[in-house]
Motif scaffolding. Structure first.
Motif, PDB file in Angstrom:
ATOM      1  N   UNK A 112      -0.075  10.334  -0.109  1.00 24.16           N
ATOM      2  CA  UNK A 112       0.716   9.137   0.128  1.00 24.16           C
ATOM      3  C   UNK A 112       0.711   8.637   1.560  1.00 24.16           C
ATOM      4  N   UNK A 113      -0.160   9.194   2.397  1.00 27.90           N
ATOM      5  CA  UNK A 113      -0.245   8.731   3.786  1.00 27.90           C
ATOM      6  C   UNK A 113      -0.795   7.302   3.814  1.00 27.90           C
ATOM      7  N   UNK A 114      -0.144   6.420   4.569  1.00 27.71           N
ATOM      8  CA  UNK A 114      -0.608   5.047   4.690  1.00 27.71           C
ATOM      9  C   UNK A 114      -1.829   4.951   5.587  1.00 27.71           C
ATOM     10  N   UNK A 115      -2.705   3.999   5.288  1.00 28.75           N
ATOM     11  CA  UNK A 115      -3.929   3.808   6.069  1.00 28.75           C
ATOM     12  C   UNK A 115      -4.075   2.341   6.446  1.00 28.75           C
ATOM     13  N   UNK A 116      -4.317   2.100   7.725  1.00 28.09           N
ATOM     14  CA  UNK A 116      -4.521   0.743   8.203  1.00 28.09           C
ATOM     15  C   UNK A 116      -5.763   0.669   9.068  1.00 28.09           C
ATOM     16  N   UNK A 117      -6.521  -0.412   8.924  1.00 27.24           N
ATOM     17  CA  UNK A 117      -7.757  -0.586   9.697  1.00 27.24           C
ATOM     18  C   UNK A 117      -7.743  -1.980  10.317  1.00 27.24           C
ATOM     19  N   UNK A 238      -1.637   0.437   2.256  1.00 28.00           N
ATOM     20  CA  UNK A 238      -2.785   0.176   3.110  1.00 28.00           C
ATOM     21  C   UNK A 238      -2.825  -1.264   3.557  1.00 28.00           C
ATOM     22  N   UNK A 239      -3.430  -1.506   4.708  1.00 31.91           N
ATOM     23  CA  UNK A 239      -3.612  -2.886   5.151  1.00 31.91           C
ATOM     24  C   UNK A 239      -4.905  -3.031   5.936  1.00 31.91           C
ATOM     25  N   UNK A 261       4.605  -5.225  12.189  1.00 29.80           N
ATOM     26  CA  UNK A 261       5.240  -5.178  10.870  1.00 29.80           C
ATOM     27  C   UNK A 261       4.352  -4.429   9.875  1.00 29.80           C
ATOM     28  N   UNK A 262       3.047  -4.739   9.922  1.00 32.09           N
ATOM     29  CA  UNK A 262       2.108  -4.116   8.993  1.00 32.09           C
ATOM     30  C   UNK A 262       2.040  -2.604   9.208  1.00 32.09           C
TER      31      UNK A 262
END
Length: 294
Positions: A112-117, A238-239, A261-262
């Protein structure tokens, strides 16, 4: 009987204390900054991550951690993280796809770890890397299909979403990527930033690889998604955010607030009703820049 009651009371007190400690634990967000890239003021991954971390440190309950140089030498930095944010060069040399890194990220995503790139970090080769990115964040930049001109994206309206709280319409010049390779029918993908490139932007040869691309030209007049979000079946978020080429843009309050925010949202936190508040001085914007000459 008395001994049993005292033991039970003690157990309740210990359980309550443990719950209080757990509730007080900060939300750890790891920002991974890539190695120096491009000219001065461009792809300032280290300075950008440190600036965002400075802003995030002002959010109650957030513990931002910055890792410089790409993939961490000590992977224990991932322990306890609620979100990993990648701001670095992508493509075939993307640190996230080297060796067994995809598999390690998959294990974190499964928890459940969030990932953003952000920016170049949304680009990976098609095949397994692209498929993983579609699973994790909904889409990726595919060379030859997506495109990367420099242009002024006019964000005239924003959807109702936690990531857009407090963000007003804005327009900045950046290397905004578009025609992203999203999941089929954009299933589960929520567009966050949408703008319409003008004809000159679609016709420009100033892309890498050099354009113009026929399929991009044929889509004249179509709005394009520049940032997006997903909520994954594993419970994580994710974003993708295609801006961030020009470091100076972090000085724009709406550009910056949307990214903050993201990040907070991706970590599973509630975004404040007016968005993440932050301020950045001219001196702070110039801090931590990579030594790239003039």
């Amino acid at each position: 009987m008395t001994r049993f009651r005292l033991s039970g009371l003690a157990a309740l007190i210990l359980a309550a204390s443990a719950a209080t400690v757990a509730a007080a634990e900060p939300t750890k967000i790891v920002l991974l900054a890539g190695r120096p890239s491009h000219g001065p003021g461009q792809h300032e991954f280290n300075a950008g991550c440190k600036l965002l971390a400075k802003c995030l440190a002002g959010v109650p309950g957030v513990e931002p951690v910055v890792v410089a140089g790409g993939w961490p030498k000590d992977e224990s930095v991932f322990d306890g993280a609620k979100a990993l944010i990648f701001f670095m060069d992508g493509g075939g040399n993307h640190p996230a796809i080297q060796g067994d890194h995809l598999a390690k990220l998959q294990k974190l995503a499964d928890k459940g770890v969030g990932l953003g790139f952000m920016h170049y970090a949304v680009e990976v080769p098609k095949g397994e890397p692209g498929a993983k990115f579609q699973d994790w964040i909904g889409g990726y930049y595919e060379t030859g299909f997506s495109t990367n001109p420099h242009w002024k994206a006019a964000i005239e309206s924003l959807p109702e979403h936690a990531i857009t709280r407090g963000v007003q319409p804005f327009g900045v010049v950046d290397e905004w990527y578009y025609n992203i390779r999203f999941r089929p029918e954009m299933k589960g993908v929520t567009p966050i930033l949408v703008a319409k490139p003008d004809d000159a932007t679609r016709d420009t040869p100033r892309t890498s690889p050099a354009g113009p691309y026929k399929h991009i030209q044929e889509a004249k007049g179509r709005p394009e998604v520049l940032a997006w979000a997903v909520e994954r079946p594993d419970g994580g978020r994710g974003f993708g955010f295609t801006g961030g080429h020009a470091h100076v843009n972090w000085g724009d309050p709406n550009f910056r607030k949307l990214a903050l925010n993201a990040i907070v949202w991706t970590a599973g936190m509630d975004v404040p009703s007016e968005g993440v508040a932050s301020s950045v001085s001219a001196e702070e914007l110039k801090a931590n820049l990579d030594p790239k000459g003039k």
